[in-house]
Write an enzyme that holds these catalytic residues in place. Sequence first.
Site, PDB file in Angstrom:
ATOM      1  N   THR A  36      48.438  42.539  35.396  1.00 48.29           N
ATOM      2  CA  THR A  36      47.531  43.714  35.854  1.00 48.29           C
ATOM      3  C   THR A  36      48.374  44.759  36.261  1.00 48.29           C
ATOM      4  OG1 THR A  36      45.863  44.549  37.494  1.00 48.29           O
ATOM      5  CG2 THR A  36      47.229  42.601  37.986  1.00 48.29           C
ATOM      6  N   ASP A  37      47.944  46.141  36.243  1.00 47.44           N
ATOM      7  CA  ASP A  37      48.870  47.250  36.841  1.00 47.44           C
ATOM      8  C   ASP A  37      48.696  47.146  38.257  1.00 47.44           C
ATOM      9  OD1 ASP A  37      46.233  47.981  36.860  1.00 47.44           O
ATOM     10  OD2 ASP A  37      46.340  49.666  35.954  1.00 47.44           O
ATOM     11  N   GLU A  38      47.752  46.218  38.998  1.00 48.14           N
ATOM     12  CA  GLU A  38      47.418  46.486  40.157  1.00 48.14           C
ATOM     13  C   GLU A  38      48.720  45.839  41.237  1.00 48.14           C
ATOM     14  OE1 GLU A  38      43.844  45.067  41.759  1.00 48.14           O
ATOM     15  OE2 GLU A  38      42.621  45.858  40.408  1.00 48.14           O
ATOM     16  N   TYR A  77      44.043  39.517  45.657  1.00 47.74           N
ATOM     17  CA  TYR A  77      44.104  39.137  44.040  1.00 47.74           C
ATOM     18  C   TYR A  77      45.365  39.823  43.684  1.00 47.74           C
ATOM     19  CZ  TYR A  77      43.505  40.724  39.164  1.00 47.74           C
ATOM     20  OH  TYR A  77      43.834  40.806  37.923  1.00 47.74           O
ATOM     21  N   SER A  78      45.701  41.077  43.874  1.00 47.90           N
ATOM     22  CA  SER A  78      46.804  41.691  43.161  1.00 47.90           C
ATOM     23  C   SER A  78      47.981  41.119  43.868  1.00 47.90           C
ATOM     24  CB  SER A  78      46.737  43.232  43.346  1.00 47.90           C
ATOM     25  OG  SER A  78      46.627  43.626  44.738  1.00 47.90           O
ATOM     26  N   LYS A 128      48.376  37.998  41.767  1.00 41.78           N
ATOM     27  CA  LYS A 128      49.097  38.330  40.412  1.00 41.78           C
ATOM     28  C   LYS A 128      50.320  38.663  40.373  1.00 41.78           C
ATOM     29  CE  LYS A 128      47.080  38.232  37.028  1.00 41.78           C
ATOM     30  NZ  LYS A 128      46.709  37.076  35.765  1.00 41.78           N
ATOM     31  N   ARG A 179      35.541  49.603  49.843  1.00 38.03           N
ATOM     32  CA  ARG A 179      36.103  48.386  49.706  1.00 38.03           C
ATOM     33  C   ARG A 179      37.421  48.411  50.680  1.00 38.03           C
ATOM     34  NH1 ARG A 179      38.157  47.206  43.603  1.00 38.03           N
ATOM     35  NH2 ARG A 179      36.326  45.848  43.515  1.00 38.03           N
ATOM     36  N   GLY A 214      41.111  48.508  52.047  1.00 39.66           N
ATOM     37  CA  GLY A 214      42.480  48.476  51.307  1.00 39.66           C
ATOM     38  C   GLY A 214      42.156  49.232  49.757  1.00 39.66           C
ATOM     39  N   HIS A 215      41.228  49.607  49.599  1.00 38.40           N
ATOM     40  CA  HIS A 215      40.715  50.304  48.342  1.00 38.40           C
ATOM     41  C   HIS A 215      42.000  51.082  47.594  1.00 38.40           C
ATOM     42  CE1 HIS A 215      37.290  52.230  45.760  1.00 38.40           C
ATOM     43  NE2 HIS A 215      38.065  51.582  44.891  1.00 38.40           N
TER      44      HIS A 215
HETATM   45  P1  NAD Z   1      37.411  36.936  33.876  1.00 41.66           P
HETATM   46  O1  NAD Z   1      37.279  36.639  35.546  1.00 41.66           O
HETATM   47  O2  NAD Z   1      36.283  37.490  33.344  1.00 41.66           O
HETATM   48  O3  NAD Z   1      37.462  35.345  33.410  1.00 41.66           O
HETATM   49  C1  NAD Z   1      38.441  34.406  33.977  1.00 41.66           C
HETATM   50  C2  NAD Z   1      38.533  33.134  33.137  1.00 41.66           C
HETATM   51  O4  NAD Z   1      39.403  32.332  33.847  1.00 41.66           O
HETATM   52  C3  NAD Z   1      37.071  32.569  33.271  1.00 41.66           C
HETATM   53  O5  NAD Z   1      36.777  32.021  31.988  1.00 41.66           O
HETATM   54  C4  NAD Z   1      37.432  31.211  34.144  1.00 41.66           C
HETATM   55  O6  NAD Z   1      36.381  30.046  33.992  1.00 41.66           O
HETATM   56  C5  NAD Z   1      38.723  31.061  33.872  1.00 41.66           C
HETATM   57  N1  NAD Z   1      39.404  30.298  34.903  1.00 41.66           N
HETATM   58  C6  NAD Z   1      39.528  30.639  36.250  1.00 41.66           C
HETATM   59  N2  NAD Z   1      40.038  30.044  37.030  1.00 41.66           N
HETATM   60  C7  NAD Z   1      40.557  28.906  36.144  1.00 41.66           C
HETATM   61  C8  NAD Z   1      41.330  27.711  36.287  1.00 41.66           C
HETATM   62  N3  NAD Z   1      41.806  27.101  37.397  1.00 41.66           N
HETATM   63  N4  NAD Z   1      41.586  26.939  35.236  1.00 41.66           N
HETATM   64  C9  NAD Z   1      41.114  27.340  33.972  1.00 41.66           C
HETATM   65  N5  NAD Z   1      40.342  28.407  33.793  1.00 41.66           N
HETATM   66  C10 NAD Z   1      40.007  29.073  34.742  1.00 41.66           C
HETATM   67  O7  NAD Z   1      38.698  37.602  33.757  1.00 41.66           O
HETATM   68  P2  NAD Z   1      39.260  38.996  33.015  1.00 41.66           P
HETATM   69  O8  NAD Z   1      38.792  40.203  33.609  1.00 41.66           O
HETATM   70  O9  NAD Z   1      38.904  38.637  31.585  1.00 41.66           O
HETATM   71  O10 NAD Z   1      40.957  38.981  33.097  1.00 41.66           O
HETATM   72  C11 NAD Z   1      41.600  37.821  32.364  1.00 41.66           C
HETATM   73  C12 NAD Z   1      43.060  38.230  32.764  1.00 41.66           C
HETATM   74  O11 NAD Z   1      43.612  39.453  32.611  1.00 41.66           O
HETATM   75  C13 NAD Z   1      43.346  38.040  34.292  1.00 41.66           C
HETATM   76  O12 NAD Z   1      44.604  37.348  34.299  1.00 41.66           O
HETATM   77  C14 NAD Z   1      43.347  39.344  34.791  1.00 41.66           C
HETATM   78  O13 NAD Z   1      44.125  39.305  35.936  1.00 41.66           O
HETATM   79  C15 NAD Z   1      43.930  40.053  33.801  1.00 41.66           C
HETATM   80  N6  NAD Z   1      43.610  41.325  33.795  1.00 41.66           N
HETATM   81  C16 NAD Z   1      42.217  42.011  33.885  1.00 41.66           C
HETATM   82  C17 NAD Z   1      41.828  43.309  33.786  1.00 41.66           C
HETATM   83  C18 NAD Z   1      40.709  43.617  33.916  1.00 41.66           C
HETATM   84  O14 NAD Z   1      40.303  44.765  33.938  1.00 41.66           O
HETATM   85  N7  NAD Z   1      39.498  42.884  33.984  1.00 41.66           N
HETATM   86  C19 NAD Z   1      43.042  44.019  33.658  1.00 41.66           C
HETATM   87  C20 NAD Z   1      44.311  43.780  33.431  1.00 41.66           C
HETATM   88  C21 NAD Z   1      44.683  42.430  33.648  1.00 41.66           C
HETATM   89  O1  DAU Z   2      43.725  47.483  37.047  1.00 32.70           O
HETATM   90  C1  DAU Z   2      43.343  46.289  36.551  1.00 32.70           C
HETATM   91  C2  DAU Z   2      42.309  45.481  37.449  1.00 32.70           C
HETATM   92  O2  DAU Z   2      41.134  46.217  37.161  1.00 32.70           O
HETATM   93  C3  DAU Z   2      42.174  43.961  37.128  1.00 32.70           C
HETATM   94  O3  DAU Z   2      43.292  43.371  37.430  1.00 32.70           O
HETATM   95  C4  DAU Z   2      41.198  43.340  37.813  1.00 32.70           C
HETATM   96  O4  DAU Z   2      40.957  41.863  37.569  1.00 32.70           O
HETATM   97  C5  DAU Z   2      39.689  43.984  37.408  1.00 32.70           C
HETATM   98  O5  DAU Z   2      38.745  43.579  38.274  1.00 32.70           O
HETATM   99  C6  DAU Z   2      39.752  45.487  37.788  1.00 32.70           C
HETATM  100  O6  DAU Z   2      40.058  45.708  39.089  1.00 32.70           O
HETATM  101  P1  DAU Z   2      39.325  47.014  39.949  1.00 32.70           P
HETATM  102  O7  DAU Z   2      39.123  46.649  41.304  1.00 32.70           O
HETATM  103  O8  DAU Z   2      39.797  48.000  39.624  1.00 32.70           O
HETATM  104  O9  DAU Z   2      37.906  46.760  39.136  1.00 32.70           O
HETATM  105  P2  DAU Z   2      36.147  46.670  39.878  1.00 32.70           P
HETATM  106  O10 DAU Z   2      35.496  46.654  38.515  1.00 32.70           O
HETATM  107  O11 DAU Z   2      35.888  45.939  40.899  1.00 32.70           O
HETATM  108  O12 DAU Z   2      36.295  48.099  40.462  1.00 32.70           O
HETATM  109  C7  DAU Z   2      36.622  49.450  39.558  1.00 32.70           C
HETATM  110  C8  DAU Z   2      36.268  50.585  40.663  1.00 32.70           C
HETATM  111  O13 DAU Z   2      35.141  50.876  41.103  1.00 32.70           O
HETATM  112  C9  DAU Z   2      37.058  50.380  41.901  1.00 32.70           C
HETATM  113  O14 DAU Z   2      37.635  51.501  42.375  1.00 32.70           O
HETATM  114  C10 DAU Z   2      36.062  49.873  42.760  1.00 32.70           C
HETATM  115  C11 DAU Z   2      34.835  50.661  42.426  1.00 32.70           C
HETATM  116  N1  DAU Z   2      33.447  50.092  42.490  1.00 32.70           N
HETATM  117  C12 DAU Z   2      33.577  48.825  42.060  1.00 32.70           C
HETATM  118  C13 DAU Z   2      32.102  48.260  42.048  1.00 32.70           C
HETATM  119  C14 DAU Z   2      31.904  46.967  41.660  1.00 32.70           C
HETATM  120  C15 DAU Z   2      32.317  50.865  42.857  1.00 32.70           C
HETATM  121  O15 DAU Z   2      32.440  52.110  43.363  1.00 32.70           O
HETATM  122  N2  DAU Z   2      31.100  50.034  42.903  1.00 32.70           N
HETATM  123  C16 DAU Z   2      31.138  49.069  42.611  1.00 32.70           C
HETATM  124  O16 DAU Z   2      29.636  48.425  42.707  1.00 32.70           O
END
Ligand code: NAD
Ligand code: DAU
Length: 336
Positions: free
Chosen positions: A125-127, A152-153, A156, A275, A277-278
């Site tokens: 992630t970019d985080e 989380y970040s 990662k 949040r 530390g947002h």
């Molecule tokens: P998600 O939360 O939707 O899915 C995570 C999956 O991993 C689930 O299917 C869960 O059951 C599985 N999992 C969790 N713990 C496990 C374990 N111990 N063993 C096996 N499986 C396990 O996640 P996502 O949003 O699809 O993110 C996927 C990847 O991409 C992550 O590594 C995340 O850090 C990265 N990422 C996400 C975003 C985003 O915007 N969502 C952006 C950049 C990077």
């Molecule tokens: O940048 C990549 C990351 O993006 C991934 O690594 C993470 O796994 C993924 O969850 C996401 O992180 P964010 O914290 O940016 O995503 P989230 O969807 O939780 O929130 C997006 C933005 O919206 C963030 O600034 C918080 C805000 N937010 C979120 C929720 C759930 C709100 O304002 N209201 C809400 O109800």
Amino acid sequence: VFEPHNVLVTGGCGFMGSNFVRYVAREHPNVHVTVLDKLTYAGNPANIAGLPPERVELVVGDVCDAELLADLVPGHDTVVHFAAETHNDNSIANPAPFLHTNVDGTFCLLEAVRRCGARYHHVSTDEVFGDLALDDPSRFTEDYPYRPSSPYSSSKAASDLLVRAWTRTYGLRATISNCSNNYGPYQHVEKFIPRQITNIIDDVRPKLYGTGRNVRDWVNVEDHSSAVWAILTRGQVGETYLIGADGERSNIDVLRMIVEAMGRDPDDFDHVPDRPGHDRRYAIDSSKLRRELGWRPAHADFAEGLRQAIDWYVANEPWWRPSKQAAEARYGRQGR
Ligand code: NAD
Ligand code: DAU
């Protein structure tokens, strides 16, 4: 060019992992995919349902299970590691599973990969770079310093550093990608865009953290899948690539777009406590990926992608309904 034949996708029942599995099954029919997924609250086998069983197989298990990995990984020439605990708000409430899955889990997987020599791609992630000030014109690049803000970040970031060390010390054939916020089908209702769409469907006012001026750099999940495939097959081993589609938007703008697209008054939402530390702003410079691998996003029209995501959640209520109440109960306990 590297040609994967037998790919192990961890976390393939989650949002991005399942979209990647669907992408590979559609675009590369000669490739066999094994999904390894623990099926946590975020994993759902329905996300990969309907794919040909001779090409896509699900193994339910934990990436922290070293014995299982010692058995499973050697049958594969490629491992793509998506599995993680991924939600910042959950990591603030309880960091322990994040350290376990994201750090220990990556360690266990790297050890299994090291023993069999498979090609490894690490989805990150970019985080890991922390945040940028709202008035700072710069964007993250591959050599930007690591300064993660949340449990989380930071977990990662730790996992990325393990991959780099295993690559240098043991000669692991690994690449890393760091991507910004993805959106699209099969995203869990705890995340910002699905949470607001499903709240509106339920006639609940959407919830914006703080002022809503925080900026996220949105990428369509289809474009993430094509970028990961490009890096896996044509990327340079040992290198990191940032994935982004020039999609910077403030949260308040995104929320107004959703609210308006769903026929509500643009100010029909509530501000809720911020949040802790947002992070203020994420912004990706993806020129290395574009220049070296020729990758381009095919879905860079965010407004159009958002409309498609809204339609998907409207049409797929049976998919998200079972998770909605528990996700909102977790938010209720955090006052958000
Ligand atoms: P998600 O939360 O939707 O899915 C995570 C999956 O991993 C689930 O299917 C869960 O059951 C599985 N999992 C969790 N713990 C496990 C374990 N111990 N063993 C096996 N499986 C396990 O996640 P996502 O949003 O699809 O993110 C996927 C990847 O991409 C992550 O590594 C995340 O850090 C990265 N990422 C996400 C975003 C985003 O915007 N969502 C952006 C950049 C990077
Ligand atoms: O940048 C990549 C990351 O993006 C991934 O690594 C993470 O796994 C993924 O969850 C996401 O992180 P964010 O914290 O940016 O995503 P989230 O969807 O939780 O929130 C997006 C933005 O919206 C963030 O600034 C918080 C805000 N937010 C979120 C929720 C759930 C709100 O304002 N209201 C809400 O109800």
